[in-house]
Design a protein around this motif. Structure first.
Motif, short mmCIF file in Angstrom:
data_model
loop_
_atom_site.label_atom_id
_atom_site.label_comp_id
_atom_site.label_asym_id
_atom_site.label_seq_id
_atom_site.Cartn_x
_atom_site.Cartn_y
_atom_site.Cartn_z
N LEU A 71 0.85 -1.11 0.05
CA LEU A 71 -0.07 0.07 0.06
C LEU A 71 0.82 1.23 0.06
O LEU A 71 0.67 2.14 -0.76
N LEU A 72 1.95 1.24 0.81
CA LEU A 72 2.79 2.44 1.01
C LEU A 72 3.49 2.59 -0.52
O LEU A 72 3.73 3.97 -0.86
N ALA A 73 3.91 1.31 -1.15
CA ALA A 73 4.70 1.83 -2.49
C ALA A 73 3.59 2.33 -3.34
O ALA A 73 4.16 2.98 -4.18
N GLN A 74 2.44 1.83 -3.48
CA GLN A 74 1.50 2.54 -4.29
C GLN A 74 1.17 3.93 -4.21
O GLN A 74 1.19 4.73 -4.93
N ILE A 75 0.98 4.24 -2.58
CA ILE A 75 0.93 5.71 -2.55
C ILE A 75 2.14 6.50 -2.87
O ILE A 75 2.06 7.59 -3.33
N GLY A 77 7.11 15.30 0.42
CA GLY A 77 7.70 14.66 1.52
C GLY A 77 7.19 13.49 2.02
O GLY A 77 7.59 12.51 2.42
N LEU A 78 5.77 13.60 2.15
CA LEU A 78 4.95 12.67 2.75
C LEU A 78 4.77 11.30 1.67
O LEU A 78 4.99 10.35 2.09
N PHE A 79 4.81 11.71 0.31
CA PHE A 79 4.88 10.46 -0.61
C PHE A 79 6.26 9.98 -0.50
O PHE A 79 6.37 8.59 -0.75
N LEU A 80 7.39 10.82 -0.48
CA LEU A 80 8.66 10.01 -0.12
C LEU A 80 8.91 9.32 0.96
O LEU A 80 9.35 8.12 1.09
N ALA A 81 8.13 9.61 2.33
CA ALA A 81 8.30 8.85 3.44
C ALA A 81 7.48 7.57 3.16
O ALA A 81 7.89 6.55 3.61
N ALA A 82 6.26 7.56 2.47
CA ALA A 82 5.67 6.13 2.08
C ALA A 82 6.61 5.44 1.41
O ALA A 82 6.64 4.19 1.87
N ALA A 83 7.43 5.91 0.34
CA ALA A 83 8.33 5.15 -0.37
C ALA A 83 9.43 4.62 0.45
O ALA A 83 9.54 3.44 0.30
N PHE A 84 9.95 5.24 1.29
CA PHE A 84 10.98 4.95 2.28
C PHE A 84 10.63 4.16 3.06
O PHE A 84 11.35 3.02 3.29
N VAL A 85 9.42 4.05 3.80
CA VAL A 85 8.92 3.23 4.77
C VAL A 85 8.49 1.64 3.82
O VAL A 85 8.80 0.57 4.56
N ASP A 136 10.63 -4.02 3.05
CA ASP A 136 10.90 -4.85 1.89
C ASP A 136 12.26 -5.71 2.51
O ASP A 136 13.38 -5.37 2.56
N ALA A 137 12.20 -7.19 2.72
CA ALA A 137 13.16 -7.61 3.36
C ALA A 137 14.26 -8.11 2.50
O ALA A 137 15.42 -8.32 2.75
N THR A 138 13.99 -8.19 1.37
CA THR A 138 14.80 -8.52 0.25
C THR A 138 15.96 -7.51 -0.04
O THR A 138 16.86 -7.58 -0.82
N MET A 139 15.81 -6.04 0.38
CA MET A 139 16.51 -5.11 -0.14
C MET A 139 17.73 -5.43 0.34
O MET A 139 18.85 -4.69 -0.06
#
Length: 467
Positions: A130-134, A193-201, A206-209
């Motif tokens: 969901l965060l990735a989509q946002i 910044g809020l969209f960046l925070a969503a992508a950051f979290v 993501d455990a594979t990163m």
């Protein structure tokens, strides 16, 4: 034949490349670090997708740092106008990197599995997705909105076909209704910044990163810096911005679509260098509006002047909405467009409203004298505004030659015309050129001047069309 004086002045132009070089170096070192560490399981394709996502977060964080309006950022990038341009470039590049991230990354989300336990998704996977989509769709929408007004520069070959299309007027009305004006864009742009925070979290979930603590901490630092600067800009920056209270003294129509505002200080006046710009806050029926405008007065004048061309909704309505006696707030000053940074042989090129910073220079000559010789080329459509004032200044300063160019009668002004009239053919490497005008015109001049032998470090431009 002209005799060129030795360039005793020093150009500070190399400073404008210091900031971009620093950002690109950090981005390159970040990628090298990730490639050296590498994936622990040998899945290089998925790892490349994760690296692209991490680089996107890094570039978006750097873009937020560039619009923090900190003095150090302006100094490092040689002006917040250039910092704003690089903010847009880094944001668009970050969005492009999201594409390989989506295509190649594995898409697993959730906490890293314990030793001996299988990897699983669950709520962490759902929340991360969901965060990735946002984050992705929010940043993509803002990026498209930011570059849409410049589609003619990005796709010049398409402009003639679009102009002939019957649906263009309908599309313009629909875009104005949907996107609104500058203030709506600016308000929604603050969500970056809020969209960046969503992508950051999303990346943290993501455990594979992360195949190592080095990758995890590098990612945490890259995204954390951007989020910290975003929090500073939204909560604390307003308390550190240099603001000055003014009152509107006069609203003068200089020419059709061209207005000059004269402001008197209420308290501490703004101290600036000729050629700088400031943020002008004006009250209107819709509340306070902010726009960056170049200062056209001299620093020692009793009033602060802004010469404003009607290019958007607010600037078009200035003559009807702004009245003497109304309050105004001025923030700044900003910018590094300063002729004292050039050599003793200079060419100034102004196109239309691009004459504004040169007006400030000309009005300040008593205290900021000219170099050994200056040729000012002023191109306008029809009768040039301020032509009489400029001619009077030139008559009082023999080392200033003014070349006024009416593009309706003589066609477009070209770089070859300028070099021939200025007599720089013998040694263009000794010349400093200062340009201000529409971006396509300035870009064409820069390319031709570089080919003619003018060093890039001696070509200075004011980016007055940044958003």
């Amino acid at each position: 034949m002209s005799v060129l004086a030795p360039p005793v002045r020093r150009s500070a132009a190399p400073a404008r490349r210091r900031g971009p070089a620093g950002v690109l170096t950090v981005a390159g070192l970040f990628a090298v670090l990730w490639l050296v560490v590498g994936p622990g399981d040998g899945g290089w394709l998925s790892f490349a997708g994760q690296l692209a996502g991490a680089e996107a977060v890094l570039l978006m964080s750097a873009a937020i740092v560039l619009i923090s309006v900190l003095p150090a950022v302006e100094s490092w990038f040689d002006g917040i106008d250039r910092a704003a341009i690089w903010h847009r470039r880094l944001s668009v590049t970050g969005m492009v990197l999201v594409i390989p991230h989506v295509l190649f990354s594995s898409g697993h989300h959730g906490p890293p599995p314990q030793a001996g336990q299988p990897m699983s998704g669950g709520r962490g996977a759902d929340f991360g997705g969901l965060l990735a989509q946002i984050g992705v769709w929010g940043l993509a929408a803002l990026a498209v909105w930011a570059v849409a007004p410049r589609w003619r520069m990005m796709l010049p070959w398409l402009a003639p076909y679009v102009a002939r299309s019957a649906v263009v007027p309908h599309l313009r009305r629909a875009s104005r209704w949907l996107l609104g004006g500058y203030e709506r864009w600016r308000a929604l742009h603050r969500l970056t910044g809020l969209f960046l925070a969503a992508a950051f979290v999303h990346g943290l979930l993501d455990a594979t990163m992360f195949g190592s603590q080095v990758l995890r901490w590098s990612y945490l630092i890259a995204g954390g810096i951007g989020i910290a600067f975003y929090a500073y800009r939204e909560t604390m920056a307003r308390y550190f911005l240099p603001l000055h209270d003014y009152q509107v003294a006069a609203v003068t129509t200089v020419a059709p679509g061209l207005t000059e505002l004269a402001l008197t200080p209420v308290g501490r006046p703004l101290h600036f260098t000729p050629g700088q710009f400031a943020m002008l806050f004006l009250e209107s029926a819709d509340g306070w509006r902010r726009h960056p405008f170049t200062i056209s007065s001299a620093p020692h004048d009793d009033v602060l002047r802004f010469t404003i061309k009607a290019l958007g909704d607010d600037t078009t309505r200035i003559q009807t909405l702004v009245r003497p006696g109304m309050p105004a707030v001025v923030g700044g000053p900003h910018g590094r467009f300063d002729h004292t940074r050039g050599t003793d042989r200079q060419i100034w090129i102004a196109g239309g409203i691009g004459i504004t910073p040169f007006l400030s220079w000309l009005r300040a000559l008593d205290r900021h004298p000219l170099p050994a010789r200056v040729d000012l080329f002023y191109s306008a459509v029809g009768d040039a505004p301020f032509a009489g004032e400029i001619a009077a200044v030139a008559a009082a300063h023999p080392n200033l030659r003014v070349h006024q160019h009416d593009s309706t009668a003589r066609g477009f002004l070209t770089a070859d015309d300028i070099l021939a009239a200025a007599g720089t053919g013998h040694d263009p490497g000794r010349v400093s050129v200062f340009l201000c005008g529409p971006a396509p015109m300035v870009d064409a001049f820069v390319r031709r001047l570089r080919r003619a032998g003018v060093p890039g470090r001696q070509i200075h431009r004011e980016h007055f069309d940044w958003r």
